[in-house]
Design an enzyme around this catalytic site. Sequence first.
Site, PDB file in Angstrom:
ATOM      1  N   GLY A 266      41.984  40.118  30.373  1.00  0.00           N
ATOM      2  CA  GLY A 266      41.328  41.385  30.043  1.00  0.00           C
ATOM      3  C   GLY A 266      39.937  41.263  29.476  1.00  0.00           C
ATOM      4  O   GLY A 266      39.347  42.271  29.077  1.00  0.00           O
ATOM      5  N   PRO A 309      42.540  34.821  31.974  1.00  0.00           N
ATOM      6  CA  PRO A 309      41.346  35.545  32.395  1.00  0.00           C
ATOM      7  C   PRO A 309      41.223  35.582  33.920  1.00  0.00           C
ATOM      8  O   PRO A 309      41.470  34.580  34.589  1.00  0.00           O
ATOM      9  CB  PRO A 309      40.206  34.714  31.788  1.00  0.00           C
ATOM     10  CG  PRO A 309      40.749  33.321  31.768  1.00  0.00           C
ATOM     11  CD  PRO A 309      42.234  33.459  31.492  1.00  0.00           C
ATOM     12  N   GLY A 310      40.884  36.736  34.455  1.00  0.00           N
ATOM     13  CA  GLY A 310      40.610  36.844  35.884  1.00  0.00           C
ATOM     14  C   GLY A 310      39.184  37.299  36.091  1.00  0.00           C
ATOM     15  O   GLY A 310      38.294  36.535  36.470  1.00  0.00           O
ATOM     16  N   ARG A 311      38.943  38.578  35.757  1.00  0.00           N
ATOM     17  CA  ARG A 311      37.629  39.191  35.946  1.00  0.00           C
ATOM     18  C   ARG A 311      36.494  38.381  35.324  1.00  0.00           C
ATOM     19  O   ARG A 311      35.434  38.219  35.928  1.00  0.00           O
ATOM     20  CB  ARG A 311      37.665  40.589  35.307  1.00  0.00           C
ATOM     21  CG  ARG A 311      36.432  41.426  35.561  1.00  0.00           C
ATOM     22  CD  ARG A 311      36.419  42.638  34.620  1.00  0.00           C
ATOM     23  NE  ARG A 311      37.693  43.324  34.586  1.00  0.00           N
ATOM     24  CZ  ARG A 311      38.027  44.339  35.365  1.00  0.00           C
ATOM     25  NH1 ARG A 311      37.151  44.822  36.219  1.00  0.00           N
ATOM     26  NH2 ARG A 311      39.223  44.894  35.278  1.00  0.00           N
ATOM     27  N   ARG A 351      36.568  50.128  43.702  1.00  0.00           N
ATOM     28  CA  ARG A 351      36.623  50.334  42.251  1.00  0.00           C
ATOM     29  C   ARG A 351      35.842  51.572  41.803  1.00  0.00           C
ATOM     30  O   ARG A 351      36.217  52.231  40.852  1.00  0.00           O
ATOM     31  CB  ARG A 351      36.129  49.086  41.505  1.00  0.00           C
ATOM     32  CG  ARG A 351      37.105  47.910  41.623  1.00  0.00           C
ATOM     33  CD  ARG A 351      36.762  46.774  40.669  1.00  0.00           C
ATOM     34  NE  ARG A 351      36.962  47.171  39.290  1.00  0.00           N
ATOM     35  CZ  ARG A 351      36.015  47.523  38.445  1.00  0.00           C
ATOM     36  NH1 ARG A 351      34.744  47.520  38.827  1.00  0.00           N
ATOM     37  NH2 ARG A 351      36.292  47.871  37.221  1.00  0.00           N
ATOM     38  N   TYR A 355      38.401  53.788  40.005  1.00  0.00           N
ATOM     39  CA  TYR A 355      38.332  53.711  38.536  1.00  0.00           C
ATOM     40  C   TYR A 355      37.075  54.376  37.985  1.00  0.00           C
ATOM     41  O   TYR A 355      36.775  54.211  36.804  1.00  0.00           O
ATOM     42  CB  TYR A 355      38.329  52.253  38.068  1.00  0.00           C
ATOM     43  CG  TYR A 355      39.479  51.421  38.532  1.00  0.00           C
ATOM     44  CD1 TYR A 355      40.791  51.756  38.189  1.00  0.00           C
ATOM     45  CD2 TYR A 355      39.271  50.281  39.304  1.00  0.00           C
ATOM     46  CE1 TYR A 355      41.851  50.975  38.609  1.00  0.00           C
ATOM     47  CE2 TYR A 355      40.323  49.498  39.728  1.00  0.00           C
ATOM     48  CZ  TYR A 355      41.605  49.848  39.377  1.00  0.00           C
ATOM     49  OH  TYR A 355      42.652  49.068  39.792  1.00  0.00           O
ATOM     50  N   CYS A 382      34.740  57.943  56.232  1.00  0.00           N
ATOM     51  CA  CYS A 382      34.877  59.390  56.385  1.00  0.00           C
ATOM     52  C   CYS A 382      35.489  59.977  55.133  1.00  0.00           C
ATOM     53  O   CYS A 382      36.640  60.433  55.145  1.00  0.00           O
ATOM     54  CB  CYS A 382      35.747  59.699  57.586  1.00  0.00           C
ATOM     55  SG  CYS A 382      35.066  58.993  59.064  1.00  0.00           S
TER      56      CYS A 382
END
Length: 466
Positions: A266, A309-311, A351, A355, A382
């Site tokens: 996170g 951790p990823g992001r 995203r 989001y 579209c």
Amino acid sequence: MWLPHPEDVNALMQSLWARNVAKADDGVLTVAGHRITDLVDEFGSPAFVLDVDDLRSRAREFVTEFSRAFDRVGTTARAYYAGKAFLCTAVARWVADEGMGLDTCSLGELMVAQRAGLDPAVVGLHGNNKSDEEIAFALDWGIGRIVVDSLDEIPRVAAAAAARGTTARVMLRVTVGVEAHTHDFIATAHEDQKFGLSLQSGAAREAADRIVAAPELEFLGLHSHIGSQIFDKAGFEAAAGRVVGLRAEIERAHGITLPEIDLGGGFGIRYTSQDTPIAFADMADQLADVVAKACADAGSSLPVVSFEPGRAIVGPAMFTVYRVGTVKPVDTGAGIRTYVSVDGGMSDNVRTALYDADYSCTLANRGSEAPPVVVRVVGKHCESGDIVVRDEYLPTDVTPGDLVAVPDTGAYCRPLASNYNHLPRPGVLAVEAERVGWAVRPETYTDLFATDPAFAGTTAADTDAH
Ligand SMILES: *Cc1c(COP(=O)(O)O)cnc(C)c1O
């Protein structure tokens, strides 16, 4: 509007970009010395561009700083890269080379980890609905940990381990009633979401008792993941206190030691000038102190502490390059808004639509003397919500044929990509100073039609015959 007027619309705000991205004197964007104009001529657009050295340095820095900080308070930190942020075989190898384990949550992600040659001891399996096949694969491969997410899962993992004459190393995912987003967190008793087992309701304690009672399960400890794009320690502090408290209660009740806790991922990144992430070194020091204090308060031993951790590892390491197709001034009633349409959109970056995320961008193929204007960068789908960058300054002379680059698209963009409107998904071009090539090649129309057999079907007679 939050967007500050740029002093020089050609300049890169370096903190938004991977470390080897720059602008050449003529305004062309470069990555590790390669001109984006040359890369797009050779490899096409749209494309995700991965600065390999940036990714590796972030992984290395996370491992180094968290190890140092937790060492200082007398324990060990481990890092598992959250594969869901972006995963392919090369990236799995690179983060493993830098000392990270890997978190997976599906058979496909497990298969990437195996294909990348990772040591299964440093791989974890998450998921609120793991299939028998996933559990079997994990145990047969000798996975380091399965993060149990429901009461139903406990006897299933135990039985699968028993059938193999082995034990399964498990952690228990606990929802501690802390939900963190950016600078705020909410701490409540209850949580209305699908993951984990509730601390407050007693479900987590019940699950822990059942894990302790299962001889096929080796109980490593408790797991908590409180949210994403977090910029301070407050949410982690609240969560760590509750996790460590429950750990102490379980240890006392059963006379056991749970050697590990996992505080999830996170860690936030800088998508625009409005985001203010904390450096890994500072975050590591703060969290080491948080855990040390929580354990002192609970009168318990210090566990090994893992993070996911990823992001923060892959997000800033990639940008997306698009070609501009049309530029359209639109009278909104409140003024003119310039819509810049590019050759991708919500199929490669959902995203913004999903989001309400903010992104930045820059003109990538040239400099410009024209004054800046606020534009909206949109895709070719579209759908009026097909927005890539809601608001950003580009030079007023932006025109069809130009290249636009959007930073910080490494996490949760390519993995969430779709074939909406039958667009083939873009590839991920890995760029090093000496080598350039696909980490993920772009899809072709042949790939797209490989899953479309034009329905021949079988008749009942055919089925009987077989
Ligand atoms: C998504 C997720 C992560 C990674 O989150 P980031 O915001 O990308 O760091 C880590 N752990 C779990 C359990 C997750 O679901």
